[in-house]
Design a protein around this motif. Structure first.
Motif, PDB file in Angstrom:
ATOM      1  N   GLY A   1       1.888   8.158   1.245  1.00  0.00           N
ATOM      2  CA  GLY A   1       0.923   6.530   1.426  1.00  0.00           C
ATOM      3  C   GLY A   1      -0.855   6.421   1.184  1.00  0.00           C
ATOM      4  N   SER A   2      -0.817   7.923   1.266  1.00  0.00           N
ATOM      5  CA  SER A   2      -2.884   8.085   1.379  1.00  0.00           C
ATOM      6  C   SER A   2      -2.974   9.969   0.698  1.00  0.00           C
ATOM      7  CB  SER A   2      -2.644   8.727   3.037  1.00  0.00           C
ATOM      8  OG  SER A   2      -4.190   9.059   2.714  1.00  0.00           O
TER       9      SER A   2
ATOM     10  N   SER B   1       0.591  -0.575   0.109  1.00  0.00           N
ATOM     11  CA  SER B   1       0.213   0.069  -0.122  1.00  0.00           C
ATOM     12  C   SER B   1       0.891   1.163  -0.005  1.00  0.00           C
ATOM     13  CB  SER B   1      -0.900   0.064   1.035  1.00  0.00           C
ATOM     14  OG  SER B   1      -1.599  -1.364   0.710  1.00  0.00           O
ATOM     15  N   ASN B   2       1.685   1.159   0.755  1.00  0.00           N
ATOM     16  CA  ASN B   2       2.926   2.281   0.596  1.00  0.00           C
ATOM     17  C   ASN B   2       3.794   2.169  -0.875  1.00  0.00           C
ATOM     18  OD1 ASN B   2       3.039   3.869   3.412  1.00  0.00           O
ATOM     19  ND2 ASN B   2       2.872   2.132   3.796  1.00  0.00           N
TER      20      ASN B   2
ATOM     21  N   SER C   1       0.208   2.952  -3.662  1.00  0.00           N
ATOM     22  CA  SER C   1      -0.948   3.294  -3.194  1.00  0.00           C
ATOM     23  C   SER C   1      -1.689   2.136  -2.686  1.00  0.00           C
ATOM     24  CB  SER C   1      -1.338   4.336  -4.470  1.00  0.00           C
ATOM     25  OG  SER C   1      -2.031   5.287  -3.485  1.00  0.00           O
ATOM     26  N   ASN C   2      -2.640   2.534  -2.010  1.00  0.00           N
ATOM     27  CA  ASN C   2      -3.650   2.185  -1.313  1.00  0.00           C
ATOM     28  C   ASN C   2      -4.571   1.242  -1.990  1.00  0.00           C
ATOM     29  OD1 ASN C   2      -5.173   4.066  -1.824  1.00  0.00           O
ATOM     30  ND2 ASN C   2      -4.734   4.097   1.110  1.00  0.00           N
TER      31      ASN C   2
ATOM     32  N   LEU D   1       3.724   6.888   5.532  1.00  0.00           N
ATOM     33  CA  LEU D   1       4.198   7.857   4.725  1.00  0.00           C
ATOM     34  C   LEU D   1       3.444   9.227   3.804  1.00  0.00           C
ATOM     35  CD1 LEU D   1       6.896   5.856   2.499  1.00  0.00           C
ATOM     36  CD2 LEU D   1       7.461   7.160   4.393  1.00  0.00           C
TER      37      LEU D   1
ATOM     38  N   ALA E   1      -2.136   1.685   6.894  1.00  0.00           N
ATOM     39  CA  ALA E   1      -0.780   1.658   6.719  1.00  0.00           C
ATOM     40  C   ALA E   1      -0.838   3.091   5.790  1.00  0.00           C
ATOM     41  CB  ALA E   1      -0.628   0.809   5.545  1.00  0.00           C
ATOM     42  N   GLY E   2      -1.690   3.829   5.044  1.00  0.00           N
ATOM     43  CA  GLY E   2      -1.732   4.881   4.610  1.00  0.00           C
ATOM     44  C   GLY E   2      -0.610   5.645   5.667  1.00  0.00           C
TER      45      GLY E   2
ATOM     46  N   THR F   1       1.104   4.643  12.469  1.00  0.00           N
ATOM     47  CA  THR F   1       0.996   3.310  11.479  1.00  0.00           C
ATOM     48  C   THR F   1       1.264   1.744  12.726  1.00  0.00           C
ATOM     49  OG1 THR F   1       1.996   4.486   9.811  1.00  0.00           O
ATOM     50  CG2 THR F   1       1.474   2.330   9.666  1.00  0.00           C
TER      51      THR F   1
END
Length: 407
Positions: free
Chosen positions: A357-358, A318-319, A322-323, A354, A350-351, A388
């Motif tokens: 990440g989101s 996800s990182n 991207s998710n 970083l 997880a976003g 996280t």
């Protein structure tokens, strides 16, 4: 092995990692769309096959909820709520707690990206008026929006996709996700509070942005639709996408709010990103490459059909890409009863790790920068990493308890 399909897939997911294609002015949405076009142009998919790859129910649900959120934004609901929140005469630590709770609740019922987009500028202005450093509050907003959105199947795009694809019960998912989400919001407050210590004050002068004027009738109508829609998701027998589209249709039938203004706030880029990735992932699966890759992992001892392995892989993936792309890749393996909750919680929480990440993180930092408030990736990291790790630990523990004691 179909080398053309593999090459297109690698270029598209390389673009997901980098956020662009070097040398071209393409963002993630453009890369995904270009990949879908390339598959059609090379004859790897027919237009009919590409159309069949789309998950219409997910796209319809996304669109409907975007219209609902646009109604609230144009009605000034977000601006009024955030302004009142920032002006509340309470100590900064309590203000932080109230912000975390509000952002988390709104993000559970509405798209977290829209919540951040609407709240961040008003929050900066409110903190400036009180002489408070807006950075801790902005970081808390981003983290709380991500954590809160994990609580429901409508809080963010990847949860909508998971819920629609796996046909998850709206109420059943609440039992899996609400306890770790609520505990996660407490963790967000605790981490940010410890980072700040007693250093809350900072003189910040900002140019106040224009916000939609508060319209009590339009905001009230939007809130009523959200309440009724949530109740319908819980108790009505109709598909969620039909309910969301019905809600959008009701809001578009307005005598005062122009439909063009509402539709202008729909995130068409996100919808096109979904369309492009649906097509690219379908081509990869049809070629047998996706199944072959998963078979290699299984021979190496990584059994993604088991929740623990799925959870462990979802977080870094996800990182990395991207998710939403990560969830699309892993959904074909989601056949365990807990797989839906594992994918939704792990990819969303997880976003916060970083900045990239989101999308919510990026929106908050970008909105703050436009008003002269800089948040570095190091500052985000100091909050994002502990949030996280703590929230993922809470989610893993709760899912383990749910699996061991399902009753």
């Amino acid at each position: 092995m179909d080398s053309t399909v593999l090459a297109i897939f690698l270029v598209v997911y390389g673009g997901m990692i980098l956020g662009k294609v070097p040398g071209l002015a393409l963002d993630r949405t453009g890369v995904a769309l270009l990949g879908a076009i390339a598959l059609l142009a090379t004859g790897k998919l027919t237009p009919g096959q590409a159309w069949g790859a789309l998950d219409g129910s997910t796209l319809a649900l996304l669109f409907g909820l975007m219209v609902v959120s646009a109604q609230l934004r144009l009605g000034g609901f977000y601006s009024e709520l955030t302004g009142r929140l920032a002006a509340t005469d309470i100590p900064p630590s309590r203000l932080l707690a109230l912000l975390v709770l509000t952002a988390g609740l709104l993000s559970a019922l509405l798209a977290n990206d829209i919540v951040c987009l609407a709240m961040a500028p008003i929050l900066v202005v409110g903190c400036s008026r009180r002489g408070l450093d807006p950075r801790p509050f902005l970081l808390a907003l981003a983290c709380a929006a991500n954590v809160g959105s994990a609580a429901t199947l409508i809080g963010n795009p990847q949860n909508m996709l998971i819920g629609q694809t796996l046909r998850l019960s709206f109420g059943g998912y609440l039992l899996d996700a609400v306890p770790p989400a609520l505990c996660g919001l407490v963790a967000v407050w605790w981490v940010v509070r410890r980072q700040v210590g007693s250093d809350w004050l900072r003189g910040t002068v900002v140019v106040e942005p224009q916000a939609p004027p508060f319209d009590r009738w339009q905001s009230g109508k939007g809130v009523l639709v959200v309440v009724l829609l949530t109740a319908a998701f819980l108790f009505a027998p109709w598909p969620r996408e039909v309910l969301a589209l019905a809600a959008a249709g009701i809001l578009l039938c307005s005598r005062r709010m122009r439909s063009g203004n509402i539709l202008a706030l729909v995130d068409w880029h996100l919808l096109i990103l979904f369309i492009g990735l649906f097509v690219v992932n379908h081509a990869l699966a049809s070629s047998g490459l996706l199944g072959g890759g998963f078979a290699l992992l299984q021979r190496a001892g990584v059994d993604l059909a088991r929740p623990a392995w799925l959870f462990a892989l979802t977080v870094p993936l996800s990182n990395l890409v991207s998710n939403v792309p990560a969830v699309m890749l892993l959904l074909p393996l989601a056949d365990h009863p807990l797989s839906g909750a594992v994918l939704a919680l792990a990819s969303t929480l997880a976003g916060n790790l970083l900045v990239v990440g989101s999308i919510a993180n990026i929106i908050v930092i970008d909105q703050a920068a436009r008003l002269g408030v800089a948040i570095s990736w190091r500052e985000h990291l100091r909050v994002g990493v502990p949030v996280t790790l703590i929230t993922l630990g809470m989610a893993a523990l709760w899912l383990w308890i749910r699996w061991q004691f399902p009753g």
